[in-house]
Structures are given as structure tokens and as C-alpha cells.
Design a protein around this motif. Structure first.
Motif, PDB file in Angstrom:
ATOM      1  N   HIS A  72       0.841  -1.193   0.000  1.00  0.00           N
ATOM      2  CA  HIS A  72       0.000   0.000   0.000  1.00  0.00           C
ATOM      3  C   HIS A  72       0.880   1.248   0.000  1.00  0.00           C
ATOM      4  O   HIS A  72       2.098   1.164   0.096  1.00  0.00           O
ATOM      5  CB  HIS A  72      -0.942   0.004   1.215  1.00  0.00           C
ATOM      6  CG  HIS A  72      -2.013  -1.026   1.129  1.00  0.00           C
ATOM      7  ND1 HIS A  72      -3.124  -0.893   0.332  1.00  0.00           N
ATOM      8  CD2 HIS A  72      -2.126  -2.236   1.735  1.00  0.00           C
ATOM      9  CE1 HIS A  72      -3.886  -1.965   0.441  1.00  0.00           C
ATOM     10  NE2 HIS A  72      -3.303  -2.799   1.286  1.00  0.00           N
ATOM     11  N   ALA A  73       0.226   2.417  -0.124  1.00  0.00           N
ATOM     12  CA  ALA A  73       0.961   3.682  -0.061  1.00  0.00           C
ATOM     13  C   ALA A  73       1.608   3.829   1.308  1.00  0.00           C
ATOM     14  O   ALA A  73       1.192   3.200   2.287  1.00  0.00           O
ATOM     15  CB  ALA A  73       0.003   4.841  -0.323  1.00  0.00           C
ATOM     16  N   VAL A 103      -0.523  12.676 -11.996  1.00  0.00           N
ATOM     17  CA  VAL A 103       0.283  11.500 -12.299  1.00  0.00           C
ATOM     18  C   VAL A 103       0.675  10.840 -10.985  1.00  0.00           C
ATOM     19  O   VAL A 103       1.053  11.525 -10.024  1.00  0.00           O
ATOM     20  CB  VAL A 103       1.546  11.881 -13.102  1.00  0.00           C
ATOM     21  CG1 VAL A 103       2.532  10.716 -13.157  1.00  0.00           C
ATOM     22  CG2 VAL A 103       1.178  12.297 -14.519  1.00  0.00           C
ATOM     23  N   ILE A 104       0.576   9.524 -10.944  1.00  0.00           N
ATOM     24  CA  ILE A 104       0.991   8.740  -9.782  1.00  0.00           C
ATOM     25  C   ILE A 104       2.203   7.910 -10.176  1.00  0.00           C
ATOM     26  O   ILE A 104       2.182   7.222 -11.202  1.00  0.00           O
ATOM     27  CB  ILE A 104      -0.141   7.807  -9.304  1.00  0.00           C
ATOM     28  CG1 ILE A 104      -1.371   8.619  -8.890  1.00  0.00           C
ATOM     29  CG2 ILE A 104       0.333   6.928  -8.145  1.00  0.00           C
ATOM     30  CD1 ILE A 104      -2.616   7.772  -8.696  1.00  0.00           C
ATOM     31  N   ILE A 105       3.255   7.966  -9.377  1.00  0.00           N
ATOM     32  CA  ILE A 105       4.462   7.182  -9.636  1.00  0.00           C
ATOM     33  C   ILE A 105       4.713   6.262  -8.446  1.00  0.00           C
ATOM     34  O   ILE A 105       4.853   6.727  -7.309  1.00  0.00           O
ATOM     35  CB  ILE A 105       5.683   8.095  -9.868  1.00  0.00           C
ATOM     36  CG1 ILE A 105       5.452   9.003 -11.084  1.00  0.00           C
ATOM     37  CG2 ILE A 105       6.954   7.255 -10.062  1.00  0.00           C
ATOM     38  CD1 ILE A 105       6.549  10.041 -11.296  1.00  0.00           C
ATOM     39  N   THR A 106       4.765   4.966  -8.705  1.00  0.00           N
ATOM     40  CA  THR A 106       4.989   4.006  -7.634  1.00  0.00           C
ATOM     41  C   THR A 106       5.755   2.804  -8.161  1.00  0.00           C
ATOM     42  O   THR A 106       5.728   2.507  -9.359  1.00  0.00           O
ATOM     43  CB  THR A 106       3.662   3.547  -6.999  1.00  0.00           C
ATOM     44  OG1 THR A 106       3.941   2.641  -5.923  1.00  0.00           O
ATOM     45  CG2 THR A 106       2.769   2.854  -8.018  1.00  0.00           C
ATOM     46  N   GLN A 107       6.428   2.112  -7.271  1.00  0.00           N
ATOM     47  CA  GLN A 107       7.123   0.872  -7.621  1.00  0.00           C
ATOM     48  C   GLN A 107       7.252   0.029  -6.362  1.00  0.00           C
ATOM     49  O   GLN A 107       7.033   0.493  -5.247  1.00  0.00           O
ATOM     50  CB  GLN A 107       8.487   1.173  -8.238  1.00  0.00           C
ATOM     51  CG  GLN A 107       9.394   2.062  -7.416  1.00  0.00           C
ATOM     52  CD  GLN A 107      10.052   1.379  -6.246  1.00  0.00           C
ATOM     53  OE1 GLN A 107      10.360   0.190  -6.310  1.00  0.00           O
ATOM     54  NE2 GLN A 107      10.285   2.118  -5.153  1.00  0.00           N
ATOM     55  N   CYS A 108       7.558  -1.234  -6.568  1.00  0.00           N
ATOM     56  CA  CYS A 108       7.688  -2.140  -5.428  1.00  0.00           C
ATOM     57  C   CYS A 108       8.759  -3.187  -5.735  1.00  0.00           C
ATOM     58  O   CYS A 108       9.227  -3.299  -6.874  1.00  0.00           O
ATOM     59  CB  CYS A 108       6.353  -2.818  -5.134  1.00  0.00           C
ATOM     60  SG  CYS A 108       5.752  -3.790  -6.537  1.00  0.00           S
ATOM     61  N   THR A 152      -0.917   0.167  -4.387  1.00  0.00           N
ATOM     62  CA  THR A 152      -0.417   1.467  -3.928  1.00  0.00           C
ATOM     63  C   THR A 152      -0.972   2.589  -4.800  1.00  0.00           C
ATOM     64  O   THR A 152      -1.444   3.613  -4.296  1.00  0.00           O
ATOM     65  CB  THR A 152       1.124   1.486  -3.969  1.00  0.00           C
ATOM     66  OG1 THR A 152       1.626   0.496  -3.073  1.00  0.00           O
ATOM     67  CG2 THR A 152       1.662   2.850  -3.572  1.00  0.00           C
ATOM     68  N   ALA A 153      -0.914   2.385  -6.110  1.00  0.00           N
ATOM     69  CA  ALA A 153      -1.465   3.388  -7.027  1.00  0.00           C
ATOM     70  C   ALA A 153      -2.966   3.552  -6.797  1.00  0.00           C
ATOM     71  O   ALA A 153      -3.490   4.671  -6.853  1.00  0.00           O
ATOM     72  CB  ALA A 153      -1.193   2.970  -8.472  1.00  0.00           C
ATOM     73  N   LYS A 154      -3.647   2.452  -6.526  1.00  0.00           N
ATOM     74  CA  LYS A 154      -5.090   2.504  -6.292  1.00  0.00           C
ATOM     75  C   LYS A 154      -5.419   3.328  -5.055  1.00  0.00           C
ATOM     76  O   LYS A 154      -6.410   4.071  -5.037  1.00  0.00           O
ATOM     77  CB  LYS A 154      -5.650   1.087  -6.144  1.00  0.00           C
ATOM     78  CG  LYS A 154      -7.161   1.020  -6.019  1.00  0.00           C
ATOM     79  CD  LYS A 154      -7.636  -0.422  -5.938  1.00  0.00           C
ATOM     80  CE  LYS A 154      -9.159  -0.479  -5.811  1.00  0.00           C
ATOM     81  NZ  LYS A 154      -9.628  -1.892  -5.707  1.00  0.00           N
ATOM     82  N   ASP A 155      -4.594   3.205  -4.001  1.00  0.00           N
ATOM     83  CA  ASP A 155      -4.796   3.998  -2.783  1.00  0.00           C
ATOM     84  C   ASP A 155      -4.862   5.493  -3.110  1.00  0.00           C
ATOM     85  O   ASP A 155      -5.754   6.214  -2.657  1.00  0.00           O
ATOM     86  CB  ASP A 155      -3.632   3.787  -1.799  1.00  0.00           C
ATOM     87  CG  ASP A 155      -3.663   2.435  -1.123  1.00  0.00           C
ATOM     88  OD1 ASP A 155      -4.711   1.774  -1.135  1.00  0.00           O
ATOM     89  OD2 ASP A 155      -2.614   2.035  -0.581  1.00  0.00           O
ATOM     90  N   ILE A 156      -3.891   5.944  -3.906  1.00  0.00           N
ATOM     91  CA  ILE A 156      -3.788   7.370  -4.219  1.00  0.00           C
ATOM     92  C   ILE A 156      -4.844   7.784  -5.238  1.00  0.00           C
ATOM     93  O   ILE A 156      -5.481   8.830  -5.097  1.00  0.00           O
ATOM     94  CB  ILE A 156      -2.374   7.694  -4.731  1.00  0.00           C
ATOM     95  CG1 ILE A 156      -1.333   7.313  -3.673  1.00  0.00           C
ATOM     96  CG2 ILE A 156      -2.256   9.176  -5.088  1.00  0.00           C
ATOM     97  CD1 ILE A 156       0.103   7.384  -4.164  1.00  0.00           C
ATOM     98  N   LYS A 157      -5.037   6.953  -6.257  1.00  0.00           N
ATOM     99  CA  LYS A 157      -6.020   7.279  -7.294  1.00  0.00           C
ATOM    100  C   LYS A 157      -7.419   7.407  -6.704  1.00  0.00           C
ATOM    101  O   LYS A 157      -8.220   8.246  -7.148  1.00  0.00           O
ATOM    102  CB  LYS A 157      -6.009   6.204  -8.376  1.00  0.00           C
ATOM    103  CG  LYS A 157      -6.942   6.524  -9.535  1.00  0.00           C
ATOM    104  CD  LYS A 157      -6.905   5.444 -10.610  1.00  0.00           C
ATOM    105  CE  LYS A 157      -7.862   5.794 -11.747  1.00  0.00           C
ATOM    106  NZ  LYS A 157      -7.857   4.735 -12.804  1.00  0.00           N
ATOM    107  N   HIS A 158      -7.734   6.601  -5.727  1.00  0.00           N
ATOM    108  CA  HIS A 158      -9.052   6.649  -5.096  1.00  0.00           C
ATOM    109  C   HIS A 158      -9.345   8.042  -4.555  1.00  0.00           C
ATOM    110  O   HIS A 158     -10.423   8.606  -4.773  1.00  0.00           O
ATOM    111  CB  HIS A 158      -9.124   5.612  -3.973  1.00  0.00           C
ATOM    112  CG  HIS A 158     -10.474   5.451  -3.371  1.00  0.00           C
ATOM    113  ND1 HIS A 158     -10.862   6.136  -2.243  1.00  0.00           N
ATOM    114  CD2 HIS A 158     -11.548   4.704  -3.744  1.00  0.00           C
ATOM    115  CE1 HIS A 158     -12.106   5.804  -1.934  1.00  0.00           C
ATOM    116  NE2 HIS A 158     -12.547   4.951  -2.828  1.00  0.00           N
TER     117      HIS A 158
END
Length: 248
Positions: free
Chosen positions: A88-89, A119-124, A132-138
Motif C-alpha cells: 500500500h501507499a 500523475v501517480i508514480i509508484t514501484q515495489c 499502492t497506485a489505487k490507494d492514491i487514485k481513489h
């Protein structure tokens, strides 16, 4: 052009490197304001709901939140970054998003948000980038933003940029540069269009607000909607003042 960047961690790791690559084409044409969490918002939301019931200025952390919100509202492009922490974020990013509960569409969404791009930037390391992207996009979607670009990837190796194999680094770079090119070619004097999902959310919230207005005409959120004409025919994505501001 103005860009506001919210970094979900103060670490300057892989996510930071990817963000820097994304921003490179903008550096000569844009004023970039960055915030690093938790430094720029060190406190947790405690769920007192004062921001919703009494106004955002009554939040115990208003000194941090209002500064960040001002930058978000002035930005032509919002960039949110966060590595995946336990799928998650980061906790710091979640803490910030919690503070903006009053800007969720059922409450007092800022009309400016309906015209923005993000824009959302994430990696794991393995799994977790998608969630993680879904957390922020929501949150961004419930703020009213439709145009949301996402970079997500799994390293499947080392978590340190310099120790990632060169071939893998090149692929990551090419992927983020492609997204950057897409967003750097946009004419930001023209507002983003609101999509059908955001409009449906708005109309659903409008039904709730109209119902509340009949029973509680002094309700802060409902008065906010009423003052903007949203309970009648006005809509935030048709706000002429915002269209004029974007054209300047």
C-alpha cells in the motif's frame, strides 16, 4: 505552468529517481513545488471531523494542510509518488490523504480539481505497486480529478537504483520517459475534461446534498454546494471562471 509534487517518503531511492526522470522535460518550462512526507505534514489525522463540521481552518494541522492545498489548487499538474509499503501507499501519504477528507466529493470538493491532471508514480520489490497506485487514485478521483496517469512497476531484484541491473534500469527509464513525454506535450492552458465516472459520483453526491438540505439547511457542506449552484444546474466542470483562469 505550475507542478506540485507530493513525495510519500523522504527517502531518495528508486521512486525518487523515477520522479526526477519524469520531471526532467518540465524543469525549464514549469515552476515545480515539492513536498516531502512526513516532514511537510508530520501529524496524523485524528478523526475529529472538525474540518467537515466546522471548516478546514479548525483542523489542528491546518498550518501544514492549507499550505499544501494552496499548491495543489494552483497546480496545472499534480504528481504523487509513493513506493509500496506492505502493498500500500506509505503511512505518511495515507496520513496526508486522510487530512483532505473535507475535499471528498460528498463534502466540499474544490471546483478547481475537476479541471486538473495528475500523475501517480509508484514501484515495489515484488507485488504491491497496483494497490499502492489505487490507494492514491481513489482519493484523487473523489477530489474530482479524471485525468490520472499511472506509472507502476515491480523491481523483482534489488531496491537500490545503483544495484539494479543496467538493462532493467534502462527499461524503467524508457517507461517513465514515455509517460513524461505524454504529459509534457499537453496544452495546460486547456482544462482537463471530467469523465463519466467523476460525473456519476458528483450526481450521486448531489442527490445526497439535496436531501440533507431539506432537513439541515445550515449544514456547512450543503451550504457550500448551494452557494455554488450545484444543487441546481451549475456543475464544477462547466465553471466559466475556471475555464478563463486556465486560458490565461
Amino acid at each position: 505552468m505550475k507542478i506540485t509534487v507530493i513525495n510519500g517518503t523522504e527517502k531518495r531511492g528508486v521512486t525518487y529517481r523515477l520522479k526526477e526522470i519524469f520531471l526532467e522535460p518540465f524543469k525549464e518550462q514549469a515552476a515545480i513545488t515539492e513536498y516531502y512526507l512526513p516532514k511537510d505534514c508530520p501529524a496524523f489525522c485524528i478523526g475529529c471531523v472538525n474540518c467537515i463540521l466546522k471548516g478546514e481552518h479548525t483542523c489542528k494541522d491546518a498550518i501544514y494542510i492549507q499550505k499544501i492545498e494552496k499548491s495543489l489548487l494552483e497546480a496545472d499538474l499534480i504528481v504523487m509518488t509513493s513506493p509500496s509499503y506492505v502493498m500500500h501507499a506509505t503511512g505518511a501519504m495515507k496520513a496526508l490523504l486522510d487530512h483532505f477528507a473535507y475535499r471528498f466529493m460528498p463534502h466540499r470538493p474544490a471546483p478547481e480539481m475537476f479541471a486538473k491532471r495528475a500523475v501517480i508514480i509508484t514501484q515495489c520489490l515484488g507485488a504491491g505497486a497496483k494497490s499502492t497506485a489505487k490507494d492514491i487514485k481513489h482519493s484523487l478521483s473523489w477530489w474530482g480529478i479524471t485525468k490520472i496517469g499511472i506509472f507502476q512497476d515491480a523491481l523483482m531484484g534489488d531496491i537500490f537504483w545503483d544495484r539494479i541491473p543496467e538493462k532493467r534500469r534502462r527499461k524503467l527509464t524508457e517507461k517513465i520517459e514515455k509517460l513524461s513525454e505524454k504529459y509534457s506535450c499537453i496544452d495546460y492552458t486547456k482544462p482537463a475534461r471530467s469523465g463519466i465516472i467523476v460525473k456519476i459520483k458528483f450526481c450521486f453526491c448531489r442527490m445526497i446534498r439535496k436531501s440533507v438540505y431539506k432537513k439541515y439547511p445550515e449544514d456547512l457542506d450543503t451550504n457550500y454546494w448551494s452557494e455554488r449552484g450545484w444543487l441546481e444546474k451549475a456543475r464544477p466542470w462547466k465553471d466559466k471562471n475556471l475555464l478563463d483562469c486556465n486560458a490565461k
